[in-house]
Design an enzyme around this catalytic site. Structure first.
Site, short mmCIF file in Angstrom:
data_model
loop_
_atom_site.label_atom_id
_atom_site.label_comp_id
_atom_site.label_asym_id
_atom_site.label_seq_id
_atom_site.Cartn_x
_atom_site.Cartn_y
_atom_site.Cartn_z
N ALA A 119 84.49 10.30 50.72
CA ALA A 119 84.62 10.04 52.15
C ALA A 119 85.93 10.62 52.65
CB ALA A 119 84.57 8.54 52.41
N GLY A 129 81.76 8.57 47.89
CA GLY A 129 80.59 8.70 48.74
C GLY A 129 79.73 9.90 48.39
N GLU A 131 77.58 8.72 45.61
CA GLU A 131 76.61 7.79 46.20
C GLU A 131 75.52 8.54 46.95
OE1 GLU A 131 78.90 3.70 47.11
OE2 GLU A 131 79.88 5.46 47.96
N GLU A 162 86.92 4.46 43.86
CA GLU A 162 87.36 3.63 44.98
C GLU A 162 88.39 2.57 44.60
OE1 GLU A 162 83.36 5.24 46.33
OE2 GLU A 162 84.30 4.64 44.46
#
Length: 259
Positions: free
Chosen positions: A66, A112, A115, A135
């Site tokens: 992200a 992300g 993911e 994270e």
């Protein structure tokens, strides 16, 4: 729509959605996530698109995570809204997409980005790919399905290790764990993804969609067997099923129309 952060390319029935922020290692900022939501909706409703391949621009990264700069102003309510909205509009949409979605992982797939790949139905990685969920090094946890989808693919113990240590794994390790289906050279990544997609696209589209629904129910629904029965029965209302059965009995190749 004119996309600023995506490249959309149609190669016959295959649509490529390319995250196009190479200078930022294709990080998922809010504008890119919004565009991805729109692009997925367009692909779903475009009858000329049989399946989608998602990849990143350039040789270094699929998606390196992200855009962390956008997290600075988030509070609890803002973070909850962000995770909920993007899960619903993008990651869950991909997982439940009625057309096959393949991730072509060309380099780093972190946070992300991993993911995003986890939400896809099939994953192919280049041999330079590295994957991880870092994270916790930021004082956070995965918020786009990483804690849910990763254990289902590789088992709880190894998922715990990856998430809690925040360490990256290589493409070869990802293959051994069952996280990716194939590892190929960088030059061969596109060809391998297309090879798999073309094998899928030879089959009856409505049956493929039903199989995706039933397989997902095994993970997400306590009544997975019931879902399988429903999807199996629905196939018998389709022209494709009648054609497939007739072709088998006549010892000829079936011609599917998606009806």
């Amino acid at each position: 729509m004119v996309y600023q952060n995506l490249l959309i390319e149609n190669r016959g029935p295959i649509q490529y959605i390319v995250i196009n922020r190479e200078s930022k290692l294709n990080a998922l900022n809010k504008d890119t996530l919004f565009e991805l939501h729109i692009a997925l909706g367009d692909a779903l409703h475009n009858n000329t698109v049989g399946g989608v391949i998602i990849t990143g621009a350039g040789p270094k990264a699929f998606v390196a995570g992200a855009d962390i700069a956008e997290f600075r102003s988030l509070n609890v309510n803002g973070a909850r809204a962000l995770a909920h909205e993007n899960q619903r509009n993008i990651f869950n949409v991909i997982e439940n997409f009625s057309k096959p979605v393949i991730a072509a992982i060309n380099g780093f797939a972190l946070g992300g980005g991993l993911e995003l790949a986890l939400a896809c139905h099939i994953r192919v990685a280049s041999d330079n790919a590295k994957m991880g969920l870092p994270e916790v090094t930021l004082g956070l946890i995965p918020g786009y399905g990483g804690t849910q989808r990763l254990p289902k693919l590789i088992g709880k113990g190894k998922a715990m290790e990856m998430i809690l240590t925040a360490e990256m794994i290589t493409a070869a390790e990802a293959y051994q764990l069952g996280l990716v289906n194939y590892v190929v050279s960088q030059d061969g990544l596109t060809a391998k993804a297309e090879e798999i997609m073309n094998k899928i696209l030879k089959n009856a589209p409505l049956a493929v969609a039903g199989a995706i629904t039933a397989i997902n129910a095994a993970n997400n629904d306590a009544h997975g067997f019931d879902t399988e029965i429903v999807e199996f029965a629905k196939c018998f209302s389709t022209a494709d099923a009648k054609e497939g059965i007739a072709a088998f009995l006549a010892k000829r190749k079936a011609t599917f129309t998606g009806k």
